[in-house]
Design a protein around this motif. Structure first.
Motif, PDB file in Angstrom:
ATOM      1  N   ARG A 160       0.816  -1.142   0.030  1.00  0.00           N
ATOM      2  CA  ARG A 160       0.111  -0.013  -0.170  1.00  0.00           C
ATOM      3  C   ARG A 160       0.922   1.455  -0.104  1.00  0.00           C
ATOM      4  NH1 ARG A 160      -1.558  -2.241   4.951  1.00  0.00           N
ATOM      5  NH2 ARG A 160      -0.525  -1.459   6.828  1.00  0.00           N
ATOM      6  N   PHE A 161       2.112   1.168   0.348  1.00  0.00           N
ATOM      7  CA  PHE A 161       2.919   2.289   0.481  1.00  0.00           C
ATOM      8  C   PHE A 161       3.218   2.823  -1.034  1.00  0.00           C
ATOM      9  CE2 PHE A 161       6.727   4.786   0.977  1.00  0.00           C
ATOM     10  CZ  PHE A 161       6.891   5.261   2.300  1.00  0.00           C
ATOM     11  N   THR A 162       2.961   1.875  -1.999  1.00  0.00           N
ATOM     12  CA  THR A 162       3.382   2.403  -3.335  1.00  0.00           C
ATOM     13  C   THR A 162       2.137   2.225  -4.185  1.00  0.00           C
ATOM     14  OG1 THR A 162       4.558   0.471  -3.735  1.00  0.00           O
ATOM     15  CG2 THR A 162       5.800   2.656  -3.144  1.00  0.00           C
ATOM     16  N   ALA A 163       0.906   1.950  -3.635  1.00  0.00           N
ATOM     17  CA  ALA A 163      -0.246   1.550  -4.397  1.00  0.00           C
ATOM     18  C   ALA A 163      -0.758   2.217  -5.387  1.00  0.00           C
ATOM     19  CB  ALA A 163      -1.355   1.181  -3.323  1.00  0.00           C
ATOM     20  N   THR A 164      -0.346   3.560  -5.330  1.00  0.00           N
ATOM     21  CA  THR A 164      -0.793   4.589  -6.316  1.00  0.00           C
ATOM     22  C   THR A 164       0.312   5.871  -6.343  1.00  0.00           C
ATOM     23  OG1 THR A 164      -2.375   5.971  -5.167  1.00  0.00           O
ATOM     24  CG2 THR A 164      -3.385   4.166  -6.167  1.00  0.00           C
ATOM     25  N   PRO A 165       0.491   6.360  -7.185  1.00  0.00           N
ATOM     26  CA  PRO A 165       1.252   7.645  -7.099  1.00  0.00           C
ATOM     27  C   PRO A 165       1.023   8.488  -6.020  1.00  0.00           C
ATOM     28  CG  PRO A 165       0.743   7.264  -9.541  1.00  0.00           C
ATOM     29  CD  PRO A 165      -0.021   6.323  -8.830  1.00  0.00           C
ATOM     30  N   GLU A 166      -0.335   8.738  -5.999  1.00  0.00           N
ATOM     31  CA  GLU A 166      -0.773   9.835  -5.131  1.00  0.00           C
ATOM     32  C   GLU A 166      -0.518   9.354  -3.572  1.00  0.00           C
ATOM     33  OE1 GLU A 166      -3.193  10.275  -8.859  1.00  0.00           O
ATOM     34  OE2 GLU A 166      -2.923   8.433  -7.420  1.00  0.00           O
ATOM     35  N   LEU A 167      -1.019   8.068  -3.408  1.00  0.00           N
ATOM     36  CA  LEU A 167      -0.509   7.470  -2.097  1.00  0.00           C
ATOM     37  C   LEU A 167       0.659   7.592  -1.501  1.00  0.00           C
ATOM     38  CD1 LEU A 167      -2.143   6.411   0.476  1.00  0.00           C
ATOM     39  CD2 LEU A 167      -2.288   4.256  -0.491  1.00  0.00           C
ATOM     40  N   HIS A 168       1.512   7.257  -2.616  1.00  0.00           N
ATOM     41  CA  HIS A 168       3.026   6.940  -2.522  1.00  0.00           C
ATOM     42  C   HIS A 168       3.443   8.514  -2.065  1.00  0.00           C
ATOM     43  CE1 HIS A 168       7.319   6.184  -4.116  1.00  0.00           C
ATOM     44  NE2 HIS A 168       7.292   5.979  -2.822  1.00  0.00           N
ATOM     45  N   ARG A 169       3.206   9.507  -2.659  1.00  0.00           N
ATOM     46  CA  ARG A 169       3.457  10.796  -2.343  1.00  0.00           C
ATOM     47  C   ARG A 169       3.042  11.185  -0.916  1.00  0.00           C
ATOM     48  NH1 ARG A 169       7.467  14.396  -3.354  1.00  0.00           N
ATOM     49  NH2 ARG A 169       6.495  16.611  -2.703  1.00  0.00           N
ATOM     50  N   ALA A 170       1.833  10.811  -0.552  1.00  0.00           N
ATOM     51  CA  ALA A 170       1.195  10.928   0.962  1.00  0.00           C
ATOM     52  C   ALA A 170       2.012  10.370   1.892  1.00  0.00           C
ATOM     53  CB  ALA A 170      -0.215  10.327   0.791  1.00  0.00           C
ATOM     54  N   TYR A 171       2.386   9.049   1.716  1.00  0.00           N
ATOM     55  CA  TYR A 171       3.406   8.363   2.697  1.00  0.00           C
ATOM     56  C   TYR A 171       4.677   8.995   2.381  1.00  0.00           C
ATOM     57  CZ  TYR A 171       0.501   4.359   4.147  1.00  0.00           C
ATOM     58  OH  TYR A 171      -0.638   3.534   4.626  1.00  0.00           O
ATOM     59  N   LEU A 172       5.272   9.328   1.603  1.00  0.00           N
ATOM     60  CA  LEU A 172       6.659  10.330   1.579  1.00  0.00           C
ATOM     61  C   LEU A 172       6.426  11.454   2.407  1.00  0.00           C
ATOM     62  CD1 LEU A 172       8.029   9.784  -2.135  1.00  0.00           C
ATOM     63  CD2 LEU A 172       8.694   8.419  -0.017  1.00  0.00           C
ATOM     64  N   ASN A 173       5.270  12.133   2.407  1.00  0.00           N
ATOM     65  CA  ASN A 173       5.297  13.271   2.989  1.00  0.00           C
ATOM     66  C   ASN A 173       5.145  12.924   4.889  1.00  0.00           C
ATOM     67  OD1 ASN A 173       5.146  15.076   0.976  1.00  0.00           O
ATOM     68  ND2 ASN A 173       2.837  14.873   1.093  1.00  0.00           N
ATOM     69  N   THR A 174       4.442  11.876   4.952  1.00  0.00           N
ATOM     70  CA  THR A 174       4.253  11.382   6.153  1.00  0.00           C
ATOM     71  C   THR A 174       5.582  10.849   7.215  1.00  0.00           C
ATOM     72  OG1 THR A 174       1.953  10.503   5.769  1.00  0.00           O
ATOM     73  CG2 THR A 174       2.925   9.783   7.719  1.00  0.00           C
ATOM     74  N   VAL A 175       6.306  10.013   6.295  1.00  0.00           N
ATOM     75  CA  VAL A 175       7.632   9.674   6.658  1.00  0.00           C
ATOM     76  C   VAL A 175       8.441  10.757   7.003  1.00  0.00           C
ATOM     77  CG1 VAL A 175       9.641   8.410   6.205  1.00  0.00           C
ATOM     78  CG2 VAL A 175       7.162   7.347   5.737  1.00  0.00           C
ATOM     79  N   ASP A 176       8.535  11.790   6.074  1.00  0.00           N
ATOM     80  CA  ASP A 176       9.404  12.764   6.150  1.00  0.00           C
ATOM     81  C   ASP A 176       8.989  13.789   7.584  1.00  0.00           C
ATOM     82  OD1 ASP A 176      11.345  14.861   4.899  1.00  0.00           O
ATOM     83  OD2 ASP A 176       9.528  16.319   5.126  1.00  0.00           O
ATOM     84  N   TYR A 177       7.695  13.839   7.637  1.00  0.00           N
ATOM     85  CA  TYR A 177       7.422  14.580   8.915  1.00  0.00           C
ATOM     86  C   TYR A 177       7.702  13.907  10.060  1.00  0.00           C
ATOM     87  CZ  TYR A 177       3.929  16.497  12.187  1.00  0.00           C
ATOM     88  OH  TYR A 177       3.691  17.371  13.236  1.00  0.00           O
ATOM     89  N   CYS A 178       7.684  12.619  10.206  1.00  0.00           N
ATOM     90  CA  CYS A 178       7.776  11.682  11.649  1.00  0.00           C
ATOM     91  C   CYS A 178       9.275  11.586  11.619  1.00  0.00           C
ATOM     92  CB  CYS A 178       7.165  10.442  11.237  1.00  0.00           C
ATOM     93  SG  CYS A 178       5.276  10.545  11.591  1.00  0.00           S
ATOM     94  N   GLU A 179      10.290  11.318  10.601  1.00  0.00           N
ATOM     95  CA  GLU A 179      11.550  11.119  10.775  1.00  0.00           C
ATOM     96  C   GLU A 179      12.394  12.434  11.203  1.00  0.00           C
ATOM     97  OE1 GLU A 179      13.174   9.528   7.314  1.00  0.00           O
ATOM     98  OE2 GLU A 179      12.459   7.589   8.136  1.00  0.00           O
TER      99      GLU A 179
END
Length: 307
Positions: free
Chosen positions: A284-303
């Motif tokens: 699901r991390f890369t299920a769609t381009p839009e979702l992949h971007r949302a997860y990258l945003n999330t990881v960037d914020y948390c890290e």
């Protein structure tokens, strides 16, 4: 079928008469609890110790009589049975798994999520439907904030009857339909309970966005009509994983489109335990381009915050 009025026990502060223990005559609660002095008030308070109600948090969480299948009770960090017409709230760490169970088929879990670190970031129902190109909630559906990050994601769903269109009930709606919307009355509104839950975390009515709900489905017909589909039946569950530190608000109230004339809602069971957020190796991390971007945003914020 369970209603809030029938299911919730009489509260200790209920001003209405109750049956005297001797059965001789009705008496008010104040006649059953001697609090005319500090000593008698202390004795009365301590006499209540060890008592348990049907609707309550289980403390410690490991003492829950309903641990989820396959979960070690010792791993639980939250266990609670929410009353029909009740509410709850909790702050959960990133990676926490949260399970909702509908034991009777009449629960309706209205859910709001906030970034626990910065509550100005909160659930955005429009983006939750738009970004994954799916209007109906189900397994692997992300719950997104308005900042383009994934607050949580559904990791399990045996119900399939949910709603991201209608939000929850308001005082005006419940007063019109049921004649009462008081938070401690027979038919509290979801909005009214959210206000109470939010206040415990320094938030106000203006901080509350539209919510989603689990266990009572709504479908959009071909002509645009919102059709209530009701429950999938007793014994269903939903699981989500917190992709960020979350403030969780839940109101267990009748759905606004429920056509039944009575205020029908059953108990809601909730359990949470430690886990891990979605990783880059999960589909699901890369299920769609839009979702992949949302997860990258999330990881960037948390890290960046060492989470």
């Amino acid at each position: 079928m369970t209603t809030a009025e029938e299911s919730r026990p009489t509260a200790p502060h209920d001003p209405h008469p109750t049956e005297h223990p001797t059965g001789q005559s009705p008496a008010r609660v104040r006649d059953l609890h001697r609090t005319d002095s500090v000593r008698s008030a202390r004795q009365d308070a301590r006499a209540q110790g060890g008592q348990a109600g049907e609707w309550m948090p289980h403390l410690p969480a490991s003492s829950s009589p309903y641990p989820p299948p396959g979960v070690d009770p010792a791993a639980l960090v939250w266990a609670e049975t929410v009353a029909p017409g009740g509410y709850t709230h909790k702050v959960l760490a990133r990676g926490t798994r949260l399970r909702f169970d509908d034991p009777t088929g009449d629960a309706c879990a209205h859910l709001l999520l906030f970034n626990a670190l910065e509550p100005v970031e909160r659930l955005n129902v429009a983006d939750t439907q738009k970004i994954p190109w799916r209007a109906y909630l189900g397994e692997n559906h992300p719950l997104l904030s308005g900042d383009g990050r994934v607050l949580a994601v559904l990791t399990g769903d045996s119900s399939g009857r949910h709603d991201a269109f209608c939000g929850t009930t308001t005082d005006a709606w419940n007063e019109r339909k049921y004649g009462d919307a008081r938070p401690h009355g027979p038919s509290p509104s979801g909005r009214g309970l959210f206000v109470k839950a939010a206040a415990k975390h320094g938030l106000s009515r203006r901080d509350l966005p539209p919510s989603v709900s689990f266990f009572q489905g709504v479908h959009v017909e071909a002509d645009g009509t919102l059709a209530w589909r009701g429950s999938a039946g007793a014994g269903t569950h939903v699981e989500i994983v917190a992709e960020m530190p979350l403030l969780v608000l839940v109101a267990n109230v009748a759905h606004p489109l429920d056509p039944r004339p009575g205020y029908v809602v059953g108990p809601l069971r909730m359990h949470a335990w430690r886990g891990s957020p979605t990783g880059p190796d999960e589909p699901r991390f890369t299920a769609t381009p839009e979702l992949h971007r949302a997860y990258l945003n999330t990881v960037d914020y948390c890290e960046a915050r060492g989470l």
